[in-house]
Design an enzyme around this catalytic site. Structure first.
Site, PDB file in Angstrom:
ATOM      1  N   CYS A  31       0.871  -1.195   0.000  1.00 54.26           N
ATOM      2  CA  CYS A  31       0.000   0.000   0.000  1.00 54.26           C
ATOM      3  C   CYS A  31       0.898   1.232   0.000  1.00 54.26           C
ATOM      4  CB  CYS A  31      -0.894   0.004   1.236  1.00 54.26           C
ATOM      5  SG  CYS A  31      -1.735   1.589   1.491  1.00 54.26           S
ATOM      6  N   CYS A  34       0.579   3.160   3.565  1.00 47.74           N
ATOM      7  CA  CYS A  34       0.910   2.589   4.878  1.00 47.74           C
ATOM      8  C   CYS A  34       2.284   3.087   5.344  1.00 47.74           C
ATOM      9  CB  CYS A  34       0.894   1.059   4.799  1.00 47.74           C
ATOM     10  SG  CYS A  34      -0.763   0.345   5.006  1.00 47.74           S
ATOM     11  N   HIS A  94      -4.464   0.750   7.960  1.00 49.43           N
ATOM     12  CA  HIS A  94      -4.985   0.595   6.602  1.00 49.43           C
ATOM     13  C   HIS A  94      -6.491   0.326   6.581  1.00 49.43           C
ATOM     14  CE1 HIS A  94      -4.458  -0.548   2.342  1.00 49.43           C
ATOM     15  NE2 HIS A  94      -5.362  -1.482   2.574  1.00 49.43           N
ATOM     16  N   ASN A 134     -12.243  11.273  -1.503  1.00 41.79           N
ATOM     17  CA  ASN A 134     -13.022  10.353  -2.328  1.00 41.79           C
ATOM     18  C   ASN A 134     -12.938   9.003  -1.629  1.00 41.79           C
ATOM     19  OD1 ASN A 134     -13.256  12.396  -4.244  1.00 41.79           O
ATOM     20  ND2 ASN A 134     -11.468  11.705  -5.383  1.00 41.79           N
ATOM     21  N   SER A 142      -9.767   2.610  -5.198  1.00 43.27           N
ATOM     22  CA  SER A 142      -9.627   1.185  -4.887  1.00 43.27           C
ATOM     23  C   SER A 142      -8.846   0.972  -3.590  1.00 43.27           C
ATOM     24  CB  SER A 142      -8.944   0.455  -6.038  1.00 43.27           C
ATOM     25  OG  SER A 142      -7.773   1.153  -6.412  1.00 43.27           O
ATOM     26  N   HIS A 145      -7.157   2.625   2.308  1.00 43.16           N
ATOM     27  CA  HIS A 145      -6.396   3.320   3.366  1.00 43.16           C
ATOM     28  C   HIS A 145      -6.990   4.727   3.548  1.00 43.16           C
ATOM     29  CE1 HIS A 145      -2.519   3.425   5.714  1.00 43.16           C
ATOM     30  NE2 HIS A 145      -3.098   4.586   5.943  1.00 43.16           N
ATOM     31  N   HIS A 147      -7.662   8.360   3.702  1.00 38.99           N
ATOM     32  CA  HIS A 147      -6.872   9.537   3.314  1.00 38.99           C
ATOM     33  C   HIS A 147      -7.726  10.528   2.545  1.00 38.99           C
ATOM     34  CE1 HIS A 147      -6.869   7.265  -0.461  1.00 38.99           C
ATOM     35  NE2 HIS A 147      -6.479   8.361  -1.084  1.00 38.99           N
ATOM     36  N   GLN A 149      -7.261  14.324  -0.075  1.00 41.22           N
ATOM     37  CA  GLN A 149      -6.332  15.052  -0.933  1.00 41.22           C
ATOM     38  C   GLN A 149      -6.537  16.550  -0.784  1.00 41.22           C
ATOM     39  OE1 GLN A 149      -5.737  13.330  -4.980  1.00 41.22           O
ATOM     40  NE2 GLN A 149      -7.553  12.146  -4.463  1.00 41.22           N
ATOM     41  N   HIS A 277     -18.248  24.865   5.450  1.00 39.12           N
ATOM     42  CA  HIS A 277     -19.006  23.631   5.710  1.00 39.12           C
ATOM     43  C   HIS A 277     -18.374  22.462   4.973  1.00 39.12           C
ATOM     44  CE1 HIS A 277     -20.666  25.534   2.096  1.00 39.12           C
ATOM     45  NE2 HIS A 277     -20.970  24.319   1.672  1.00 39.12           N
TER      46      HIS A 277
HETATM   47 ZN   LIG Z   1     -20.926  24.009  -0.272  1.00 34.00          ZN
HETATM   48 ZN   LIG Z   2      -2.376   1.247   3.688  1.00 34.17          ZN
END
Ligand SMILES: [Zn+2]
Ligand SMILES: [Zn+2]
Length: 331
Positions: A31, A34, A94, A134, A142, A145, A147, A149, A277
């Site tokens: 990964c 990780c 993970h 996402n 896919s 883990h 996270h 962005q 928000h």
């Molecule tokens: Zn908004």
């Molecule tokens: Zn991971």
């Protein structure tokens, strides 16, 4: 109320879902998120124990983007999109999701978001900081883990530009903050409120486009997450966690979503009426049923909702406050 109907629609049994969840280990050697692992760029992750921030190895843009774009013909214009792209790992584990983190860990993550907004937003070449997660294969991710962005750019994303414009117009017309009027309407109706405490509130808005769209906001108007006090961070983390646990409990599976933080641009403009928000855009209407964007949405530009926000809010409100994985462990 609707839970029976949902159970009948389920394409798989709860135990199968649980089995898949338990197969995920805490650490995965290949990964790229990780702790300690080497990424494709050859760089290695820290042996981090809480959160970990790094510059995206394959950003769609960078601050060093070329200046000499070819001019398009005719009416078209272009300018270089520049910025910084980062990844924030929520936890070294993970197999956790945001809603499974301890409240203190969610608070630390909120403080990382505060720091990132301040640091990146203070750069003169950065006009806006978009923080988003996402989550799930339904939105093309896919790697489970946990996270998010960060895209910090020399331009302001369209939705933020629109929100800033209508907030400013509403304020000049009424003297009131638009988002405060939205909170007041939701509190007056009360049926679509998912969670709330002293300084934070979560609701499935009257104008929801997705079946389980939920907004989480501080009650006080802050242009960004950066100015939330320690008490507000604590309250916000608590409400966020309650929403996420309800999402996961709904179908006893990690609930997929796109989660952007909507914060004021950092381009020096007037954003006094902008109210920070978090929005959740979950693409699923049922465990195996995506909300397809089709004729009305793509062709016409308006979302047609097939569900009543009151009914969907009632489903979420009915979910227990304890995560299903913990309840299964305790059995
Ligand atoms: Zn908004
Ligand atoms: Zn991971």
């Amino acid at each position: 109320m609707d839970s029976k109907a949902h159970r009948q629609d389920r394409p798989w049994s709860g135990s199968t879902v649980q089995h898949e969840v338990e197969l995920l280990p805490e650490y995965v050697p290949d990964c790229y998120l990780c702790p300690g692992n080497t990424r494709v760029s050859g760089r290695s992750n820290d042996q981090y124990t809480q959160t970990f921030v790094f510059d995206n190895d394959h950003p769609g843009f960078s601050l060093a983007a070329p200046d000499d774009l070819l001019s398009p013909t005719g009416i078209y214009k272009n300018r270089p999109a520049r910025g910084v792209a980062r990844v924030v790992c929520y936890s070294p584990k993970h197999n956790l999701t945001l809603g499974e983190l301890e409240p203190e860990a969610i608070e630390s993550l909120l403080r990382v978001w505060q720091e990132q907004y301040l640091e990146l937003g203070s750069r003169p070449e950065i006009a806006h900081v978009l923080i988003f997660e996402n989550k799930g294969e339904a939105v093309g991710v896919s790697n489970p883990h946990p996270h998010c962005q960060i895209y910090a750019n020399n331009f302001v994303f369209k939705t933020i530009e629109n929100e800033a414009r209508v907030s400013r117009r509403h304020f000049s017309e009424t003297g009131r903050v638009l988002f405060q009027d939205i909170i007041a309407a939701e509190e007056k109706d009360e049926r679509r409120i998912i969670a709330a405490n002293d300084s934070a509130i979560a609701f499935l808005p009257y104008f929801a486009r997705y079946a389980y769209e939920v907004f989480v906001a501080p009650r006080a108007t802050h242009q960004s997450i950066a100015t939330l006090s320690n008490a507000e961070v604590r309250d916000f983390a608590a409400v966020l966690k309650r929403v996420l646990v309800k999402f996961d409990n709904l179908w006893q599976m990690p609930f997929p979503y796109v989660m952007p933080l909507h914060q004021a641009p950092t381009d020096g403009g007037d954003y006094g009426a902008f109210h920070f928000h978090v929005e959740f855009h979950p693409p699923l209407r049922k465990p195996n049923l995506l909300k397809y964007l089709a004729g009305p949405e793509i062709g016409g530009g308006n979302f047609l909702s097939d569900t009543s926000p009151q009914e969907k809010a009632a489903e979420l409100r009915a979910q227990p406050a304890v995560h299903y994985k913990l309840r299964q462990e305790n059995k």
